[in-house]
Design an enzyme around this catalytic site. Structure first.
Site, short mmCIF file in Angstrom:
data_model
loop_
_atom_site.label_atom_id
_atom_site.label_comp_id
_atom_site.label_asym_id
_atom_site.label_seq_id
_atom_site.Cartn_x
_atom_site.Cartn_y
_atom_site.Cartn_z
N TYR A 287 0.88 -1.17 -0.07
CA TYR A 287 0.04 -0.16 0.08
C TYR A 287 1.10 1.23 -0.01
O TYR A 287 2.14 1.01 0.03
CB TYR A 287 -0.80 0.08 1.06
CG TYR A 287 -2.09 -0.98 0.89
CD1 TYR A 287 -1.94 -2.24 0.68
CD2 TYR A 287 -3.43 -0.63 0.95
CE1 TYR A 287 -2.97 -3.20 0.40
CE2 TYR A 287 -4.55 -1.48 0.50
CZ TYR A 287 -4.30 -2.63 0.28
OH TYR A 287 -5.15 -3.62 0.13
P1 NDP Z 1 9.87 5.87 -7.42
O1 NDP Z 1 8.96 6.43 -8.39
O2 NDP Z 1 10.43 6.77 -6.34
O3 NDP Z 1 11.15 4.97 -8.15
C1 NDP Z 1 11.02 4.35 -9.26
C2 NDP Z 1 12.47 3.86 -9.80
O4 NDP Z 1 12.28 3.31 -10.89
C3 NDP Z 1 13.55 4.90 -9.97
O5 NDP Z 1 14.71 4.67 -9.54
C4 NDP Z 1 13.44 5.20 -11.42
O6 NDP Z 1 14.66 5.48 -12.21
C5 NDP Z 1 13.30 3.85 -11.83
N1 NDP Z 1 12.76 3.47 -13.09
C6 NDP Z 1 11.69 3.98 -13.82
N2 NDP Z 1 11.89 3.62 -15.09
C7 NDP Z 1 12.88 2.84 -15.44
C8 NDP Z 1 13.22 1.99 -16.33
N3 NDP Z 1 12.66 2.14 -17.59
N4 NDP Z 1 14.35 0.91 -16.04
C9 NDP Z 1 14.90 1.13 -14.77
N5 NDP Z 1 14.54 1.69 -13.76
C10 NDP Z 1 13.53 2.65 -13.93
O7 NDP Z 1 9.01 4.70 -6.79
P2 NDP Z 1 8.96 3.92 -5.46
O8 NDP Z 1 10.53 4.01 -4.94
O9 NDP Z 1 7.89 4.89 -4.55
O10 NDP Z 1 8.38 2.48 -5.56
C11 NDP Z 1 9.42 1.49 -5.90
C12 NDP Z 1 8.43 0.35 -6.53
O11 NDP Z 1 7.32 -0.01 -5.78
C13 NDP Z 1 8.07 0.68 -7.66
O12 NDP Z 1 7.74 -0.46 -8.61
C14 NDP Z 1 6.43 1.15 -7.54
O13 NDP Z 1 5.57 0.86 -8.55
C15 NDP Z 1 5.97 0.26 -6.21
N6 NDP Z 1 5.12 0.66 -5.44
C16 NDP Z 1 5.36 1.76 -4.52
C17 NDP Z 1 4.56 1.85 -3.56
C18 NDP Z 1 4.93 3.26 -2.99
O14 NDP Z 1 3.82 3.72 -2.38
N7 NDP Z 1 5.63 3.89 -3.00
C19 NDP Z 1 3.44 1.43 -3.35
C20 NDP Z 1 3.01 0.09 -4.24
C21 NDP Z 1 4.05 -0.24 -5.05
P3 NDP Z 1 14.94 7.17 -12.26
O15 NDP Z 1 15.34 7.70 -10.86
O16 NDP Z 1 15.68 7.28 -13.18
O17 NDP Z 1 13.63 7.79 -12.77
P1 GDR Z 2 -1.29 6.71 -5.96
O1 GDR Z 2 -0.58 8.11 -5.12
O2 GDR Z 2 -1.91 7.07 -7.10
O3 GDR Z 2 -1.97 5.99 -4.91
O4 GDR Z 2 -0.24 5.81 -6.13
P2 GDR Z 2 -0.69 9.48 -5.19
O5 GDR Z 2 0.22 10.16 -4.11
O6 GDR Z 2 -0.30 9.94 -6.87
O7 GDR Z 2 -2.25 9.68 -5.35
C1 GDR Z 2 -2.92 9.49 -4.18
C2 GDR Z 2 -4.44 9.87 -4.35
O8 GDR Z 2 -4.22 11.35 -4.27
C3 GDR Z 2 -5.21 11.77 -5.13
N1 GDR Z 2 -4.76 13.29 -5.52
C4 GDR Z 2 -3.56 13.45 -6.13
N2 GDR Z 2 -2.65 13.11 -6.53
C5 GDR Z 2 -1.53 13.23 -7.00
N3 GDR Z 2 -0.46 12.80 -7.39
N4 GDR Z 2 -1.47 14.69 -7.27
C6 GDR Z 2 -2.61 15.49 -6.88
O9 GDR Z 2 -2.55 16.81 -6.82
C7 GDR Z 2 -3.83 15.09 -6.24
N5 GDR Z 2 -4.71 15.35 -5.54
C8 GDR Z 2 -5.69 14.55 -5.04
C9 GDR Z 2 -5.18 11.01 -6.19
O10 GDR Z 2 -6.16 10.98 -7.08
C10 GDR Z 2 -5.08 9.66 -5.45
O11 GDR Z 2 -6.39 9.13 -5.03
C11 GDR Z 2 1.08 5.73 -5.12
C12 GDR Z 2 2.25 5.23 -6.21
O12 GDR Z 2 3.20 5.09 -5.55
C13 GDR Z 2 1.92 3.96 -7.02
O13 GDR Z 2 3.28 3.60 -7.69
C14 GDR Z 2 1.77 2.86 -5.98
O14 GDR Z 2 1.56 1.64 -6.60
C15 GDR Z 2 0.33 3.17 -5.11
O15 GDR Z 2 0.74 4.49 -4.55
C16 GDR Z 2 -0.08 2.27 -3.96
#
Ligand code: NDP
Ligand code: GDR
Length: 358
Positions: A183
């Site tokens: 999450y």
């Molecule tokens: P970030 O967006 O902070 O980081 C994403 C990473 O992926 C960066 O290092 C980015 O590199 C790299 N990346 C993007 N495109 C590519 C590519 N084509 N090839 C190789 N690397 C790539 O994500 P988080 O750290 O928050 O999330 C980590 C993982 O967990 C992700 O897979 C995300 O979908 C998943 N996840 C995250 C959640 C969250 O709430 N944070 C919840 C559920 C799942 P660069 O720095 O160069 O852009």
């Molecule tokens: P989410 O995260 O879509 O849950 O994905 P995000 O913070 O983008 O949005 C959370 C909720 O907030 C609402 N929202 C906004 N979101 C953004 N980004 N910008 C705004 O201005 C805004 N206002 C309201 C969104 O509509 C949404 O409902 C994150 C990412 O880390 C994913 O990669 C991961 O898988 C999920 O969490 C779990």
């Protein structure tokens, strides 16, 4: 012998916390980074040592999840014991603009790594960063490992593919390949276009007189927000388990975007009250100044309105539980943004291009 781990996405929020955790446990860590026109290693600067340094245990290699041949090459030379696939196009709203690219990297990236493991005869453990977004329009609350998926974005569809292909390789080839259904988890290192960081950064900038207000999308959305430092511990625990299993990783508590704003602005001493409805809704401080307003450009074509996870299974089987509360998380993020913005930086105009993507 020290274990070796490969992390894709090491430059991201989770990659940086995971690298710190693994280094603290004595691992040798390889991180795959993308070539960028400017530095993209800010989050790992504090743990990176030049490869020439004696005993440097964190090494970086160039690569991309869209490039299978380079993945093969890295697995052949690094021979990691554990692979954490955290790399992805992670922004849900952006995935509506880049659906094909998101499918390629966030979905097919996982199978490219799994195939590279097979092709190089690598007996390693594999972690896939799955997402609560798989549940989307959830049929029950809280969601468990048994709740059916209903993905609501190109990002979630890509993550669904990655989830099932990970499970499929486990079942087909007996690989130790697991999904953590994570999450939302946040931190001071959260990307600035995710809602929590967008709010805490704006609150800090407003507190310091550098910004007037913040524009947001759906204030009603509810998320189960935890602290990223806790979630990387869950990833590691899943990889040390006796059996490969998929687990929900969550706090079990939800708050709305509106709640998050209230807590963040309270922290800077500007408590909010709400006026208006729908797109007219706005949050004002005690003097009547609008600090939060709605901009429909940030709405998504469809939304996962409310996600809440039940992490009973990982708690009972692996002993994981979140160690930070929602309030601690918001305060930690606001305080970090205040500290980061305090040195004089140029004021950012309201609604600047920087914030247009999300
Ligand atoms: P970030 O967006 O902070 O980081 C994403 C990473 O992926 C960066 O290092 C980015 O590199 C790299 N990346 C993007 N495109 C590519 C590519 N084509 N090839 C190789 N690397 C790539 O994500 P988080 O750290 O928050 O999330 C980590 C993982 O967990 C992700 O897979 C995300 O979908 C998943 N996840 C995250 C959640 C969250 O709430 N944070 C919840 C559920 C799942 P660069 O720095 O160069 O852009
Ligand atoms: P989410 O995260 O879509 O849950 O994905 P995000 O913070 O983008 O949005 C959370 C909720 O907030 C609402 N929202 C906004 N979101 C953004 N980004 N910008 C705004 O201005 C805004 N206002 C309201 C969104 O509509 C949404 O409902 C994150 C990412 O880390 C994913 O990669 C991961 O898988 C999920 O969490 C779990």
């Amino acid at each position: 012998m020290a274990k070796t781990a490969l992390i894709t996405g090491i430059t991201g929020q989770d990659g940086s916390y995971l690298a710190e955790l693994l280094l603290s446990k004595g691992y040798r860590v390889w991180g795959m980074i993308r070539r960028a026109s400017s530095f993209n290693t800010g989050r790992i600067e504090s743990i990176y040592q030049a490869p020439q340094a004696d005993g440097a245990r964190l090494r970086l290699v160039y690569g991309d999840l869209a490039d299978g041949s380079v993945l093969n090459r890295h697995l052949k030379t690094i021979r990691p014991d554990e692979i954490y696939n955290l790399g992805a196009q992670t922004h849900v709203k952006v995935s509506f603009d880049l659906p094909e690219y998101t499918g390629d990297v966030t979905g097919l990236g996982a199978v490219r790594l799994l195939e590279a493991m097979r092709e190089t005869d690598l007996d390693a453990r594999f972690y896939e960063a799955s997402s609560s977004e798989l549940f989307g329009l959830a049929s029950e609350s809280p969601q468990t490992e048994q709740t059916p998926f209903h993905p609501r974005s190109p990002y979630a569809c890509a993550k669904a593919y990655a989830f099932y292909i990970t499970r499929n390789y486990r079942e087909s080839y007996g690989m130790f390949a697991v999904n953590g259904i994570q999450y939302n988890h946040e931190s001071p290192r959260r990307g600035e276009t995710f809602v929590t960081r967008k709010i805490t950064r704006a609150a800090a900038a407003i507190a310091l007189g550098k910004q007037e207000r913040v524009y947001l999308g759906n204030l009603n959305a509810e998320r189960d927000w935890g602290y990223a430092g806790d979630y990387v511990k869950a990833m590691w625990l899943m990889m040390q388990a006796d059996r490969p299993e998929d687990y929900v990783v969550a706090t079990g508590q939800t708050h709305s975007v509106r709640d998050f704003c209230e807590r963040a602005f309270y922290r800077i001493g500007r408590p909010l009250t709400w006026r208006g409805e729908g797109v007219e809704e706005h949050g004002v401080d005690a003097t009547g100044r609008t600090l939060v307003a709605v901009d429909p450009n940030y709405f998504r074509p469809v939304e996962s309105e409310c996600l809440r996870g039940d992490a009973t299974r990982i708690r009972d089987e692996l002993g994981w539980r979140p160690e930070h509360t929602f309030e601690q998380l918001v305060h930690m993020m606001v305080d970090a943004d205040l500290a980061a913005l305090r040195p004089s930086t140029p004021a950012k105009p309201v609604g600047s291009p920087h914030s247009h993507a999300a």
